[in-house]
Design a protein around this motif. Structure first.
Motif, PDB file in Angstrom:
ATOM      1  N   UNK A 166     167.551  -4.318  -0.272  1.00 12.48           N
ATOM      2  CA  UNK A 166     166.785  -3.563   0.725  1.00 12.48           C
ATOM      3  C   UNK A 166     167.518  -3.538   2.064  1.00 12.48           C
ATOM      4  N   UNK A 167     167.682  -2.332   2.609  1.00 16.29           N
ATOM      5  CA  UNK A 167     168.280  -2.138   3.928  1.00 16.29           C
ATOM      6  C   UNK A 167     167.219  -1.570   4.860  1.00 16.29           C
TER       7      UNK A 167
ATOM      8  N   UNK B 184     171.188  -1.284  -3.439  1.00 13.81           N
ATOM      9  CA  UNK B 184     171.876  -2.043  -4.480  1.00 13.81           C
ATOM     10  C   UNK B 184     172.341  -3.408  -3.998  1.00 13.81           C
ATOM     11  N   UNK B 185     173.022  -4.110  -4.907  1.00 17.56           N
ATOM     12  CA  UNK B 185     173.402  -5.497  -4.660  1.00 17.56           C
ATOM     13  C   UNK B 185     174.764  -5.601  -3.986  1.00 17.56           C
ATOM     14  N   UNK B 186     174.800  -6.291  -2.853  1.00 17.39           N
ATOM     15  CA  UNK B 186     176.054  -6.584  -2.155  1.00 17.39           C
ATOM     16  C   UNK B 186     176.086  -8.062  -1.791  1.00 17.39           C
TER      17      UNK B 186
ATOM     18  N   UNK C 281     171.354   5.875  -1.693  1.00 17.15           N
ATOM     19  CA  UNK C 281     170.261   4.936  -1.930  1.00 17.15           C
ATOM     20  C   UNK C 281     169.401   5.361  -3.123  1.00 17.15           C
ATOM     21  N   UNK C 282     168.988   4.371  -3.914  1.00 14.25           N
ATOM     22  CA  UNK C 282     168.095   4.627  -5.049  1.00 14.25           C
ATOM     23  C   UNK C 282     166.709   5.030  -4.566  1.00 14.25           C
ATOM     24  N   UNK C 283     166.301   4.439  -3.452  1.00 12.47           N
ATOM     25  CA  UNK C 283     165.001   4.740  -2.849  1.00 12.47           C
ATOM     26  C   UNK C 283     165.202   4.883  -1.355  1.00 12.47           C
ATOM     27  N   UNK C 284     164.552   5.881  -0.777  1.00 13.51           N
ATOM     28  CA  UNK C 284     164.532   6.041   0.681  1.00 13.51           C
ATOM     29  C   UNK C 284     163.078   6.128   1.115  1.00 13.51           C
ATOM     30  N   UNK C 285     162.701   5.304   2.060  1.00  7.99           N
ATOM     31  CA  UNK C 285     161.307   5.271   2.479  1.00  7.99           C
ATOM     32  C   UNK C 285     161.152   5.206   3.984  1.00  7.99           C
ATOM     33  N   UNK C 286     159.938   5.477   4.426  1.00  3.71           N
ATOM     34  CA  UNK C 286     159.597   5.430   5.847  1.00  3.71           C
ATOM     35  C   UNK C 286     158.422   4.471   6.017  1.00  3.71           C
TER      36      UNK C 286
ATOM     37  N   UNK D 199     147.403   0.076  11.357  1.00  4.94           N
ATOM     38  CA  UNK D 199     147.829  -0.398  10.043  1.00  4.94           C
ATOM     39  C   UNK D 199     149.200   0.153   9.682  1.00  4.94           C
ATOM     40  N   UNK D 200     149.828  -0.523   8.724  1.00  9.34           N
ATOM     41  CA  UNK D 200     151.130  -0.130   8.247  1.00  9.34           C
ATOM     42  C   UNK D 200     150.988   0.618   6.910  1.00  9.34           C
ATOM     43  N   UNK D 201     151.900   1.584   6.707  1.00 10.35           N
ATOM     44  CA  UNK D 201     151.946   2.262   5.412  1.00 10.35           C
ATOM     45  C   UNK D 201     153.386   2.627   5.076  1.00 10.35           C
ATOM     46  N   UNK D 202     153.635   2.791   3.795  1.00 11.20           N
ATOM     47  CA  UNK D 202     154.962   3.156   3.296  1.00 11.20           C
ATOM     48  C   UNK D 202     154.887   4.530   2.664  1.00 11.20           C
ATOM     49  N   UNK D 203     155.804   5.412   3.057  1.00 12.72           N
ATOM     50  CA  UNK D 203     155.970   6.703   2.401  1.00 12.72           C
ATOM     51  C   UNK D 203     157.349   6.746   1.775  1.00 12.72           C
ATOM     52  N   UNK D 204     157.420   7.064   0.500  1.00 15.24           N
ATOM     53  CA  UNK D 204     158.698   7.227  -0.165  1.00 15.24           C
ATOM     54  C   UNK D 204     159.152   8.668   0.010  1.00 15.24           C
ATOM     55  N   UNK D 205     160.356   8.829   0.542  1.00 15.38           N
ATOM     56  CA  UNK D 205     160.849  10.180   0.867  1.00 15.38           C
ATOM     57  C   UNK D 205     161.398  10.888  -0.377  1.00 15.38           C
TER      58      UNK D 205
END
Length: 244
Positions: free
Chosen positions: A185-186, A207-209, A226-231, A238-244
């Motif tokens: 995770x970055x 990925x793994x580094x 990236x395999x996944x990009x999110x905001x 409150x917090x929320x995650x959106x996958x782009x």
């Protein structure tokens, strides 16, 4: 001394209870860690504390005050900075030669002979860093502790306006972010987006580094692939995650 806070990269190995990460310095680790450490045995990094244990021939940081004093030192200038926490000096001094050998092996080779956790001293962590903020391998007895550290660091990074209260993350959001660490995770602090109602930032699963030069020097390419990009957004308390 270079300050490395533009991104936070975490490569987790849940099976061996370890995290390899970039972008969090020792003073931040102590600040954001929900566990109050009692004492530190410095196994690599000389002339940095005022304490010394003659049974081990290593420097120590004793108690909350000693550890806080250590956060003010130039850790980056040490190069390697390795430590293991312990409950009290009496238990530390009762360690057998075999236990001492295991700790020394762990500090030198950055992997355990048996386990990174020693019941006699009740250590919660083994901290193996190089160039403070650039590379750290952390063994963590309770994995959920590092989940809280991630959340606390994100909240700390976006909490720059005292007039805007940033609320804690829900367990659901923390768990989702934590799962992403298994694939690398970055979290991108270089662009934090703010308006009158919200604050947010992007994250990427890249990925793994283990080589942080490879991870950081190819940062834009790694983001694009990236395999996944999110905001990750804080809005309406409150917090929320959106996958782009």
């Amino acid at each position: 001394m270079r300050r490395l806070r533009d991104v936070f990269y975490i490569n987790a190995n849940f099976e061996e209870q370890s995290f390899i990460y970039y972008g969090m310095e020792f003073q931040e680790f102590i600040k954001y860690c929900p566990v109050e450490l009692e004492n530190l045995l410095i196994t690599d990094g000389q002339f940095i504390t005022n304490g010394f244990n003659y049974h081990w021939n290593f420097e120590t940081a004793e108690g909350k005050e000693g550890i806080l004093e250590l956060t003010e030192e130039d850790i980056y200038g040490l190069g390697n900075f390795h430590w293991i926490d312990y409950s009290n000096e009496e238990d530390l001094n009762q360690c057998t030669p075999e236990e001492q050998a295991e700790v020394l092996y762990l500090s030198h080779f950055c992997k355990p002979l048996k386990s990174p956790f020693f019941d006699r001293i009740n250590n919660q962590f083994v901290y193996l860093a190089h160039d403070d903020g650039w590379f750290c391998k952390l063994y963590c007895r309770d994995l959920s502790t590092f989940k809280e550290i991630i959340a606390n660091k994100i909240i700390g990074a976006v909490s720059t306006n005292k007039r805007r209260k940033i609320y804690p993350m829900s367990d659901e959001v923390k768990n989702q972010l934590f799962e992403f660490t298994k694939e690398g995770l970055l979290i991108d602090f270089s662009h934090i987006f703010r308006d009158s109602r919200s604050v947010g930032l992007y994250f990427y699963v890249i990925g793994h580094y283990k080589n942080m030069d490879e991870m950081y020097n190819n940062l834009e390419r790694n983001k694009q692939r990236a395999k996944v990009r999110g905001y990750l957004e804080h809005k309406n308390k409150q917090w929320k995650i959106d996958i782009c």
